[in-house]
Design a protein around this motif. Sequence first.
Motif, PDB file in Angstrom:
ATOM      1  N   UNK A  78       0.829  -1.206   0.000  1.00  0.00           N
ATOM      2  CA  UNK A  78       0.000   0.000   0.000  1.00  0.00           C
ATOM      3  C   UNK A  78       0.863   1.257   0.000  1.00  0.00           C
ATOM      4  N   UNK A  79       2.017   1.204   0.659  1.00  0.00           N
ATOM      5  CA  UNK A  79       2.929   2.344   0.632  1.00  0.00           C
ATOM      6  C   UNK A  79       3.428   2.600  -0.792  1.00  0.00           C
ATOM      7  N   UNK A  80       3.718   1.518  -1.514  1.00  0.00           N
ATOM      8  CA  UNK A  80       4.159   1.662  -2.903  1.00  0.00           C
ATOM      9  C   UNK A  80       3.043   2.253  -3.761  1.00  0.00           C
ATOM     10  N   UNK A  81       1.816   1.814  -3.496  1.00  0.00           N
ATOM     11  CA  UNK A  81       0.679   2.374  -4.240  1.00  0.00           C
ATOM     12  C   UNK A  81       0.605   3.887  -4.047  1.00  0.00           C
ATOM     13  N   UNK A  82       0.724   4.330  -2.815  1.00  0.00           N
ATOM     14  CA  UNK A  82       0.632   5.763  -2.527  1.00  0.00           C
ATOM     15  C   UNK A  82       1.796   6.536  -3.155  1.00  0.00           C
ATOM     16  N   UNK A  83       2.978   5.939  -3.130  1.00  0.00           N
ATOM     17  CA  UNK A  83       4.140   6.596  -3.723  1.00  0.00           C
ATOM     18  C   UNK A  83       4.010   6.699  -5.241  1.00  0.00           C
TER      19      UNK A  83
END
Length: 230
Positions: A9-14
């Motif tokens: 999910x962090x990668x999605x936001x980035x």
Amino acid sequence: MLSWLFNLDQKRKKLLEQAPEGPMKNFLGTEFPHRKLPIHDVPLLAMDFETTGLDANKDHLLSVGHVELLHEKLLLGSARHQIIRSNREMADENISIHHITHDQVADGMGLEKVVESILEALSGKVLLAHHAKVEIGFLQQACRRLYGMAPVLPAIDTMQIARKRLERLQQPIQANELRLFNLRSKYGLPPYRAHNALMDAIATGELFLAQLAHGSYSKSPPLKNFLLSP
């Protein structure tokens, strides 16, 4: 595993911060289903690609089929099948295996429109596929060509589920045992014509429902128990 799920999910936001306006930004702007959500309540998209080979860097897409699952039901009204337009020559082997002709490929839908429709269908859902790394690899490669970036994709792999089950039982894995239609036979599911993207997507969805039904769960387990591990 949990740290990887958080990182997804962090990668999605980035990636969302870098995404161009349009289908990619819309897809990344929709939150993934929460890892603790009971699998019964997780919206899934069973998907299959037919391709000229297994290498996403050099082979190309021929067709895609997908169908939604929710509350452990296949939503057949959502089923979609599309042949993808290409100017590349197809080998006779591809025609005989996939039953897709040169004329059908020439008249198919353009890759950009196909990928846009896939991202729209996948938005807010988890990808379900058999040997999901193939679908992930080809979709990510197509997105790199079209948008200059590849999305992260939460996925469930029915082949990995079957492999882990056999490993837990300490049973040797026989040749071709993990193929989609051999696994379906184990669960008493009917045979379908192979190498049709939509039929394979439906076959995968049915297999996953059978795997759930034979899991002897006292209650619906969380999504995190099924996600494809890196």
